[in-house]
Design an enzyme around this catalytic site. Structure first.
Site, PDB file in Angstrom:
ATOM      1  N   TYR A 190      56.920  30.735  33.458  1.00 30.20           N
ATOM      2  CA  TYR A 190      55.887  31.516  33.671  1.00 30.20           C
ATOM      3  C   TYR A 190      54.913  31.021  34.638  1.00 30.20           C
ATOM      4  O   TYR A 190      54.182  31.661  35.554  1.00 30.20           O
ATOM      5  CB  TYR A 190      54.972  31.722  32.253  1.00 30.20           C
ATOM      6  CG  TYR A 190      54.177  33.154  31.986  1.00 30.20           C
ATOM      7  CD1 TYR A 190      54.599  34.123  31.716  1.00 30.20           C
ATOM      8  CD2 TYR A 190      53.134  32.952  32.672  1.00 30.20           C
ATOM      9  CE1 TYR A 190      54.028  35.454  31.818  1.00 30.20           C
ATOM     10  CE2 TYR A 190      52.149  34.139  32.697  1.00 30.20           C
ATOM     11  CZ  TYR A 190      52.697  35.185  32.325  1.00 30.20           C
ATOM     12  OH  TYR A 190      51.794  36.483  32.260  1.00 30.20           O
ATOM     13  N   HIS A 217      44.004  30.629  32.718  1.00 27.31           N
ATOM     14  CA  HIS A 217      44.678  30.879  31.366  1.00 27.31           C
ATOM     15  C   HIS A 217      45.668  29.591  31.336  1.00 27.31           C
ATOM     16  O   HIS A 217      46.337  29.352  32.093  1.00 27.31           O
ATOM     17  CB  HIS A 217      45.330  32.173  31.436  1.00 27.31           C
ATOM     18  CG  HIS A 217      44.367  33.373  31.303  1.00 27.31           C
ATOM     19  ND1 HIS A 217      45.096  34.656  30.741  1.00 27.31           N
ATOM     20  CD2 HIS A 217      43.265  33.817  31.530  1.00 27.31           C
ATOM     21  CE1 HIS A 217      44.139  35.530  30.765  1.00 27.31           C
ATOM     22  NE2 HIS A 217      42.913  35.072  31.279  1.00 27.31           N
TER      23      HIS A 217
END
Length: 389
Positions: A384, A72
């Site tokens: 993240y 991702h």
């Protein structure tokens, strides 16, 4: 029995530590109180930071992950009915991998078994002894027979409720905790994911998350009160509530189906200090818990494994002991940063019972800043994908 490192817990952190040490020529024995089927039956998180991906590759267990996992490049934040994409790759040059924790565990089990590792499942009554000396030892029962392992070090990778932290001298242990006034109701369904990337949604009715495990296995969550019961949530009620909290396009295109798992998980932030007691080390959930909002649980355990394995390899390779002495300090520095990010994401995306209209406006203003400012987006992306070890 004699080994160099006794590892308590055969979850991904204990197995990864054992695999890394094996590759460095260091012996270990892994004890697990549950059965292998139980361990592999646990459905857990599936977002891996780049640092963990690199560790799995270096340990020689990354092949299936790269074949079946999903890279991702970003994620989406949804608020006021509109989605906004955070482009991790453009902002940091890094990505994350979506690959279930169960599959990581399975790959590590296969690798350890291929190496004839000493993995002891259903080890009962594990006790840690004399870890404040140079000759620690561990006892356990297997099939009604008592066993003893003499070792140089003990790695406590046995989770929040394990024996390792409970064995530490309580007058030397300091804990920090924040319990959140809500939980996540999660379902697993054999349906295609609604989006190619995760969707984090803030809504006045509560938080929602659309995530995935594979091309035909989706994981969805909605925020619920802590006193809610799973039995009160039919599949139809769950899907209706999820649709209310996400944007119209996602709500219109989501593929629903019967749940194959449905649970409510409470959220907490927790840290225990220190993480080293003589020759016993706490690793992963034994020392810290994060709310799942920032996808840091497994990744934070992996960073502990990085610091501990580096310290043990240095000790056995050259006799250098500084990294062992500084294990707790080094691990906790990164832990607290991950705790901060998970706390921030949780406060940003959830509806709190005591929140005022002002608080709600502040959440939206913060989200607007993060999604419209390159600096704000970069700060989220950097955390993240994972801070450096």
């Amino acid at each position: 029995m004699r080994t160099q490192v006794a590892i308590i817990g055969a979850g991904p952190s204990g197995l990864l530590l054992s695999q890394i040490l094996h590759n460095a020529g260091i012996d270990s024995v892994v004890l697990e109180r549950k059965s292998l089927d139980y361990v592999l039956g646990r459905i857990r998180a599936g977002v891996l930071e780049q640092g963990l991906v690199d560790m799995l590759d270096a340990a020689g267990v990354g092949e299936r992950m790269h074949g079946e996992g999903f890279v991702h490049d970003g994620t989406e934040l949804c608020f006021d009915g509109t989605r906004h994409r955070i482009d991790f790759k453009a902002l940091t040059g890094k990505t994350v991998m979506v690959y279930g924790q169960t599959e990581v565990t399975r790959d590590l089990v296969d690798a350890r078994r291929a190496a004839d590792a000493q993995l002891v499942y259903e080890a009962e009554g594990v006790e840690l002894h004399d870890f404040d000396t140079t000759k620690p030892w561990v006892t356990y029962r297997k099939d009604g027979v008592e066993h003893r392992i003499d070792c140089d070090f003990i790695a406590g990778c046995d989770g929040y409720h394990g024996v390792s932290r409970a064995s530490a001298p309580q007058d030397s242990l300091k804990t920090f905790e924040r319990v959140y006034p809500f939980g996540w109701l999660g379902i697993l369904s054999e349906t295609p994911p609604v989006s190619d990337e995760l969707i984090y949604a803030r809504h006045e009715r509560g938080f929602a998350l659309c995530s995935m495990r594979s091309a035909m296995l989706s994981r969805y969550y909605v925020q619920v009160p802590l006193d809610d019961k799973v039995e009160a949530w039919s599949d139809a009620r769950f899907w209706d509530e999820l649709r209310r909290r996400i944007d119209d396009k996602a709500a219109d295109t989501i593929v629903t189906g019967p749940s194959i798992e449905k649970t409510i998980a409470p959220l907490r932030s927790f840290v225990a200090e220190p993480m080293k007691f003589g020759r016993m080390f706490l690793v992963g959930d034994a020392a810290h818990i994060v709310p799942p909002t920032g996808a840091k649980g497994l990744n934070l355990a992996a960073s502990d494994v990085h610091y501990l394995s580096s310290a043990l390899i240095a000790h056995y390779g050259s006799g250098e002991g500084e990294l062992i002495e500084r294990y707790s300090e080094n691990a906790l520095r990164r832990i607290w940063k991950a705790e901060r990010f998970s706390w921030w994401m949780t406060n940003l995306m959830h509806t709190f019972p005591e929140a005022s209209c002002f608080d709600a406006r502040m959440q939206v203003a913060e989200l607007d800043y993060v999604t419209s400012s390159r600096a704000g987006a970069a700060a989220l992306a950097e955390n993240y994908v994972g801070l450096p070890y």
